[in-house]
Design a protein around this motif. Structure first.
Motif, PDB file in Angstrom:
ATOM      1  N   ALA A  97      22.832   6.461-112.025  1.00 47.97           N
ATOM      2  CA  ALA A  97      23.383   5.110-111.931  1.00 47.97           C
ATOM      3  C   ALA A  97      23.706   4.782-110.474  1.00 47.97           C
ATOM      4  CB  ALA A  97      24.636   4.997-112.780  1.00 47.97           C
ATOM      5  N   VAL A  98      23.498   3.524-110.115  1.00 41.44           N
ATOM      6  CA  VAL A  98      23.825   3.051-108.771  1.00 41.44           C
ATOM      7  C   VAL A  98      24.957   2.036-108.914  1.00 41.44           C
ATOM      8  CG1 VAL A  98      22.953   1.841-106.733  1.00 41.44           C
ATOM      9  CG2 VAL A  98      21.448   3.382-108.023  1.00 41.44           C
ATOM     10  N   TYR A  99      26.016   2.254-108.156  1.00 44.48           N
ATOM     11  CA  TYR A  99      27.177   1.367-108.202  1.00 44.48           C
ATOM     12  C   TYR A  99      27.154   0.457-106.978  1.00 44.48           C
ATOM     13  CZ  TYR A  99      28.802   4.640-111.702  1.00 44.48           C
ATOM     14  OH  TYR A  99      28.903   5.420-112.808  1.00 44.48           O
ATOM     15  N   GLN A 100      27.594  -0.785-107.161  1.00 42.40           N
ATOM     16  CA  GLN A 100      27.569  -1.727-106.052  1.00 42.40           C
ATOM     17  C   GLN A 100      28.798  -1.608-105.167  1.00 42.40           C
ATOM     18  OE1 GLN A 100      28.111  -2.662-109.236  1.00 42.40           O
ATOM     19  NE2 GLN A 100      29.799  -4.096-109.297  1.00 42.40           N
ATOM     20  N   ASP A 101      29.842  -0.893-105.607  1.00 46.55           N
ATOM     21  CA  ASP A 101      31.071  -0.822-104.844  1.00 46.55           C
ATOM     22  C   ASP A 101      31.771   0.494-105.133  1.00 46.55           C
ATOM     23  OD1 ASP A 101      33.107  -1.611-103.185  1.00 46.55           O
ATOM     24  OD2 ASP A 101      34.047  -2.951-104.637  1.00 46.55           O
ATOM     25  N   LEU A 102      32.463   1.021-104.161  1.00 51.34           N
ATOM     26  CA  LEU A 102      33.253   2.237-104.337  1.00 51.34           C
ATOM     27  C   LEU A 102      34.701   1.904-104.032  1.00 51.34           C
ATOM     28  CD1 LEU A 102      30.963   4.841-102.543  1.00 51.34           C
ATOM     29  CD2 LEU A 102      31.226   4.494-104.989  1.00 51.34           C
ATOM     30  N   SER A 103      35.632   2.471-104.807  1.00 53.94           N
ATOM     31  CA  SER A 103      37.035   2.152-104.571  1.00 53.94           C
ATOM     32  C   SER A 103      37.752   3.224-103.765  1.00 53.94           C
ATOM     33  CB  SER A 103      37.755   1.933-105.907  1.00 53.94           C
ATOM     34  OG  SER A 103      37.678   3.095-106.687  1.00 53.94           O
ATOM     35  N   SER A 104      37.174   4.402-103.600  1.00 53.90           N
ATOM     36  CA  SER A 104      37.791   5.438-102.780  1.00 53.90           C
ATOM     37  C   SER A 104      37.395   5.209-101.335  1.00 53.90           C
ATOM     38  CB  SER A 104      37.321   6.827-103.206  1.00 53.90           C
ATOM     39  OG  SER A 104      37.738   7.093-104.507  1.00 53.90           O
ATOM     40  N   SER A 105      38.287   5.529-100.447  1.00 57.61           N
ATOM     41  CA  SER A 105      37.931   5.368 -99.043  1.00 57.61           C
ATOM     42  C   SER A 105      38.388   6.585 -98.258  1.00 57.61           C
ATOM     43  CB  SER A 105      38.565   4.099 -98.469  1.00 57.61           C
ATOM     44  OG  SER A 105      39.944   4.289 -98.295  1.00 57.61           O
ATOM     45  N   PRO A 106      37.652   6.947 -97.206  1.00 58.41           N
ATOM     46  CA  PRO A 106      38.049   8.081 -96.379  1.00 58.41           C
ATOM     47  C   PRO A 106      39.440   7.908 -95.783  1.00 58.41           C
ATOM     48  CG  PRO A 106      35.810   7.399 -95.867  1.00 58.41           C
ATOM     49  CD  PRO A 106      36.389   6.374 -96.798  1.00 58.41           C
ATOM     50  N   THR A 107      39.875   6.652 -95.593  1.00 58.29           N
ATOM     51  CA  THR A 107      41.197   6.405 -95.038  1.00 58.29           C
ATOM     52  C   THR A 107      42.278   6.973 -95.945  1.00 58.29           C
ATOM     53  OG1 THR A 107      40.360   4.387 -94.070  1.00 58.29           O
ATOM     54  CG2 THR A 107      42.732   4.615 -94.177  1.00 58.29           C
ATOM     55  N   SER A 108      42.154   6.765 -97.256  1.00 56.82           N
ATOM     56  CA  SER A 108      43.181   7.273 -98.169  1.00 56.82           C
ATOM     57  C   SER A 108      43.192   8.799 -98.187  1.00 56.82           C
ATOM     58  CB  SER A 108      42.993   6.703 -99.571  1.00 56.82           C
ATOM     59  OG  SER A 108      41.753   7.097-100.104  1.00 56.82           O
ATOM     60  N   ILE A 109      42.034   9.423 -98.007  1.00 58.84           N
ATOM     61  CA  ILE A 109      41.967  10.879 -97.944  1.00 58.84           C
ATOM     62  C   ILE A 109      42.669  11.362 -96.678  1.00 58.84           C
ATOM     63  CG2 ILE A 109      40.402  12.858 -97.727  1.00 58.84           C
ATOM     64  CD1 ILE A 109      38.414  11.168 -99.447  1.00 58.84           C
ATOM     65  N   PHE A 110      42.435  10.668 -95.560  1.00 56.57           N
ATOM     66  CA  PHE A 110      43.098  11.018 -94.309  1.00 56.57           C
ATOM     67  C   PHE A 110      44.609  10.879 -94.455  1.00 56.57           C
ATOM     68  CE2 PHE A 110      45.111   9.739 -90.359  1.00 56.57           C
ATOM     69  CZ  PHE A 110      44.801  10.818 -89.540  1.00 56.57           C
ATOM     70  N   ASP A 111      45.044   9.784 -95.074  1.00 57.99           N
ATOM     71  CA  ASP A 111      46.477   9.550 -95.269  1.00 57.99           C
ATOM     72  C   ASP A 111      47.123  10.673 -96.081  1.00 57.99           C
ATOM     73  OD1 ASP A 111      46.199   7.196 -93.862  1.00 57.99           O
ATOM     74  OD2 ASP A 111      46.177   5.925 -95.657  1.00 57.99           O
ATOM     75  N   ALA A 112      46.462  11.090 -97.138  1.00 53.40           N
ATOM     76  CA  ALA A 112      47.004  12.176 -97.967  1.00 53.40           C
ATOM     77  C   ALA A 112      47.083  13.477 -97.172  1.00 53.40           C
ATOM     78  CB  ALA A 112      46.149  12.370 -99.210  1.00 53.40           C
ATOM     79  N   SER A 113      46.061  13.756 -96.380  1.00 61.85           N
ATOM     80  CA  SER A 113      46.060  14.973 -95.557  1.00 61.85           C
ATOM     81  C   SER A 113      47.168  14.927 -94.507  1.00 61.85           C
ATOM     82  CB  SER A 113      44.706  15.152 -94.871  1.00 61.85           C
ATOM     83  OG  SER A 113      43.701  15.341 -95.835  1.00 61.85           O
ATOM     84  N   ALA A 114      47.369  13.761 -93.884  1.00 67.90           N
ATOM     85  CA  ALA A 114      48.437  13.613 -92.893  1.00 67.90           C
ATOM     86  C   ALA A 114      49.804  13.814 -93.546  1.00 67.90           C
ATOM     87  CB  ALA A 114      48.350  12.244 -92.227  1.00 67.90           C
ATOM     88  N   ASN A 115      49.977  13.284 -94.739  1.00 66.05           N
ATOM     89  CA  ASN A 115      51.221  13.442 -95.484  1.00 66.05           C
ATOM     90  C   ASN A 115      51.492  14.924 -95.752  1.00 66.05           C
ATOM     91  OD1 ASN A 115      53.510  12.965 -97.052  1.00 66.05           O
ATOM     92  ND2 ASN A 115      52.341  12.353 -98.849  1.00 66.05           N
TER      93      ASN A 115
END
Length: 172
Positions: A97-115
Motif C-alpha cells: 500500500a502507498v500512503y499519501q501522508d505520514l503523521s510521524s516526523s523525525p522532529t518528534s523522535i528527536f524531541d523524545a530522545s532529547a527528553n
C-alpha cells in the motif's frame, strides 16, 4: 516504570492480560475505529474492489500486552495495545500500500530522545505520556478506503464473524 512485554502464549493464558486487550479493543470500537457491520471475507472484498475499480488498503491490527510497573508487585497492571500494521498493508492486488501522508516526523523522535537525555543527567527528572488510544489520535483521511483484519481475540463470542476477515476502518 519498567514495562515487561507479555509473550503471546502468556497473553492467551492469562485472563487479566486478555481482559486488558479486550478492554482496549472495546474502547477503540466505541470510537468507531472499525465498523463491525461491514465485516466481509477477504476474497469477497478483493473481488468487489477489483470489479468496481475501487482502490482500497487492507491491513492487519496487532494486539500486544505488557505489564506496567513490572519492578513493583503492588503497582503491576496489564496494559493492552492495538496498532495498525501499516508496514504490511496491501492494496486490492496484493501490492504494498502507498500512503499519501505520514503523521510521524523525525522532529518528534528527536524531541523524545532529547527528553530522555536530559532526564539521564544527575538531578533531572523527565516524563513523557502516550496518547490515550494511540491508534485513534488522528482522523483517518486516506484517499482509499482502509480495511483491517480484526484480531481473533476481539471477535464477538456469538460466532457471527466466523472465517470473516476484514472490517472497514472508521473515521477515526
Amino acid at each position: 516504570a519498567v514495562h515487561k512485554l507479555v509473550a503471546r502464549q502468556e497473553m492467551y493464558a492469562s485472563p487479566d492480560a486478555m481482559k486488558s486487550v479486550k478492554d482496549e479493543g472495546k474502547g477503540l470500537l466505541q470510537r468507531q475505529t472499525w465498523l463491525p457491520d461491514t465485516v466481509t471475507k477477504k476474497r469477497d472484498l478483493i473481488a468487489w474492489a477489483q470489479k468496481n475499480k475501487k482502490k482500497i488498503i487492507m491491513g492487519d491490527l496487532l494486539t500486544t500486552c505488557s505489564v506496567k510497573h513490572w519492578e513493583n508487585l503492588a503497582l503491576r497492571k496489564y496494559k493492552g495495545r492495538i496498532c495498525f500494521r501499516g508496514d504490511c498493508a496491501k492494496d486490492e492486488y496484493g501490492k504494498a500500500a502507498v500512503y499519501q501522508d505520514l503523521s510521524s516526523s523525525p522532529t518528534s523522535i528527536f524531541d523524545a530522545s532529547a527528553n530522555l537525555a536530559y532526564g539521564c543527567c544527575p538531578g533531572n527528572v523527565t516524563t513523557a505520556a502516550d496518547a490515550v488510544r494511540a491508534y485513534v489520535q488522528s482522523l483517518l483521511k486516506s484517499l482509499r478506503e482502509t480495511w483491517v483484519v480484526i484480531p481473533y481475540e476481539l471477535w464477538p463470542k456469538d460466532g457471527s464473524w466466523e472465517k470473516a476477515g476484514y472490517s472497514r476502518a472508521g473515521g477515526r
